[in-house]
Design a protein around this motif. Structure first.
Motif, mmCIF file in Angstrom:
data_model
loop_
_atom_site.group_PDB
_atom_site.id
_atom_site.type_symbol
_atom_site.label_atom_id
_atom_site.label_comp_id
_atom_site.label_asym_id
_atom_site.label_seq_id
_atom_site.Cartn_x
_atom_site.Cartn_y
_atom_site.Cartn_z
ATOM 1 N N ARG A 209 31.267 36.853 47.160
ATOM 2 C CA ARG A 209 32.543 37.423 46.700
ATOM 3 C C ARG A 209 33.260 36.386 45.827
ATOM 4 N NH1 ARG A 209 35.508 42.111 46.357
ATOM 5 N NH2 ARG A 209 37.695 41.575 46.152
ATOM 6 N N GLU A 210 33.296 35.159 46.327
ATOM 7 C CA GLU A 210 33.951 34.066 45.603
ATOM 8 C C GLU A 210 33.283 33.849 44.235
ATOM 9 O OE1 GLU A 210 36.872 31.712 45.119
ATOM 10 O OE2 GLU A 210 36.604 32.885 46.953
ATOM 11 N N THR A 216 33.798 36.394 36.956
ATOM 12 C CA THR A 216 34.593 37.374 36.216
ATOM 13 C C THR A 216 35.771 36.680 35.532
ATOM 14 O OG1 THR A 216 33.994 39.011 37.895
ATOM 15 C CG2 THR A 216 35.778 39.593 36.392
ATOM 16 N N ALA A 217 36.445 35.814 36.281
ATOM 17 C CA ALA A 217 37.618 35.129 35.723
ATOM 18 C C ALA A 217 37.220 34.223 34.560
ATOM 19 C CB ALA A 217 38.312 34.323 36.816
ATOM 20 N N THR A 230 42.460 41.119 46.501
ATOM 21 C CA THR A 230 43.648 40.870 47.314
ATOM 22 C C THR A 230 44.629 40.058 46.461
ATOM 23 O OG1 THR A 230 42.859 38.745 48.147
ATOM 24 C CG2 THR A 230 42.210 40.705 49.400
ATOM 25 N N GLY A 231 45.882 39.975 46.898
ATOM 26 C CA GLY A 231 46.877 39.207 46.140
ATOM 27 C C GLY A 231 46.434 37.762 45.947
ATOM 28 N N GLU A 232 45.865 37.207 47.006
ATOM 29 C CA GLU A 232 45.417 35.816 46.972
ATOM 30 C C GLU A 232 44.262 35.631 45.976
ATOM 31 O OE1 GLU A 232 43.524 33.164 50.404
ATOM 32 O OE2 GLU A 232 45.178 34.448 51.093
ATOM 33 N N GLU A 233 43.314 36.573 46.035
ATOM 34 C CA GLU A 233 42.165 36.499 45.126
ATOM 35 C C GLU A 233 42.608 36.630 43.677
ATOM 36 O OE1 GLU A 233 38.526 38.397 47.829
ATOM 37 O OE2 GLU A 233 39.833 39.732 46.657
ATOM 38 N N ARG A 234 43.558 37.528 43.442
ATOM 39 C CA ARG A 234 44.024 37.754 42.073
ATOM 40 C C ARG A 234 44.696 36.493 41.521
ATOM 41 N NH1 ARG A 234 44.026 42.349 39.766
ATOM 42 N NH2 ARG A 234 43.953 43.479 41.732
ATOM 43 N N ARG A 236 44.082 33.439 42.428
ATOM 44 C CA ARG A 236 43.052 32.435 42.156
ATOM 45 C C ARG A 236 42.287 32.791 40.872
ATOM 46 N NH1 ARG A 236 41.245 32.403 46.779
ATOM 47 N NH2 ARG A 236 39.254 33.475 46.598
ATOM 48 N N ALA A 237 42.005 34.072 40.717
ATOM 49 C CA ALA A 237 41.293 34.511 39.503
ATOM 50 C C ALA A 237 42.102 34.158 38.261
ATOM 51 C CB ALA A 237 41.030 36.005 39.566
#
Ligand code: SAH
Length: 253
Positions: A209-210, A216-217, A230-234, A236-237
């Motif tokens: 996932r990471e 992608t980022a 998730t908000g956190e993932e976004r 970080r991305a």
């Protein structure tokens, strides 16, 4: 699924559609393919399909009459086809369109242009006009092959393992696919991430996932807003994307 092409170069499809996954899928009856020669619907000795544009300008255009006759004739045989034309002016073909066509259509008729394109009136026959991207090809045959490939590999039974289309780029959550490795575990000083050798499925899933988010980022930051994160993932991305823009690290992750 029945896929048919209408083109002045019907011979170019077979070599590609006869091999590998698609060749096997065809032999297994997952889809049928037939290439039609547009010249079969001409009536003159030279089997003419093109003519000069009104108003002047370079090159030749495909005449409307053989295209109308061919599409109407083919449509009258068998189930009503979904008629796709190709043009750089069309809607961009992507995985979503491929998924829709694989799910909703029983018969695709893919009409390939050549020369400077087609008489505008011919597009009236199209259920949709697709473009591969913002560049100009010499003909629609490659576009038709791209659509057939992307659509037919999604059909039930096409890929040996029913799951193999599930994890791919664009499929899950709108992210690119995670990085993958095979043997050897160490190659020219480059080691496979240790977690992938651990056999710990939960850690592997978290790492993947990471990895998908990071790739992608880095490579396609334009996909982040539409991805399911998730908000956190976004957050970080977005950080990875802005770091990669600053560092111009495009092309390698
Ligand atoms: N003069 C046209 C281009 C014609 S190219 C223009 O400027 O818009 C000839 C044919 O190649 C087109 O009719 C179409 O069938 C195909 N083709 C070219 N570029 C394409 C693209 N980006 N996507 C899909 N088909 C394309």
């Amino acid at each position: 699924m029945i896929c048919e092409t209408l083109s002045v170069f019907p011979e170019v499809f077979e070599p590609y559609l006869g091999v590998s996954v698609l060749g096997r899928a065809r032999r297994a009856g997952v889809f049928e393919f037939e290439a039609h020669d547009l010249r079969d619907w001409t009536h003159d000795r030279h089997r003419t399909v093109d003519d000069a544009p009104f108003g002047g300008g370079q090159g030749m255009l495909m005449k409307p009459e053989p295209i109308f006759e061919a599409v109407e004739d083919l449509a009258s045989r068998g189930p009503r086809p979904h008629v796709v034309f190709f043009s750089p002016c069309g809607r961009r073909f992507d995985q979503r369109v491929a998924e829709r066509l694989a799910r909703d259509e029983q018969r695709l008729l893919l009409v390939c242009g050549r020369y400077e394109g087609m008489d505008e009136r011919a597009y009236g026959l199209a259920d949709e006009v697709l473009s591969l991207g913002d560049y100009v090809l010499t003909g629609g045959e490659l576009a038709a092959l791209v659509v057939i490939d992307a659509v037919c590999r999604l059909l039930p039974g096409a890929l040996g393992d029913e799951m193999s289309a599930v994890d791919e780029s664009f499929s899950t959550a709108g992210l690119l696919e995670y990085a993958q490795y095979t043997r050897p575990a160490s190659f020219r000083g480059m080691d496979v991430p240790e977690v992938l050798l651990s056999g710990d499925h939960a850690r592997v899933a978290a790492w993947r996932r990471e990895s998908a988010i990071e790739r992608t980022a880095t490579w396609r930051p334009d996909l982040i807003d539409g991805a399911e994160l998730t908000g956190e993932e976004r957050e970080r991305a977005r950080q990875i994307a802005s770091r990669s823009r600053e560092g111009e690290t495009h092309g390698r992750a």
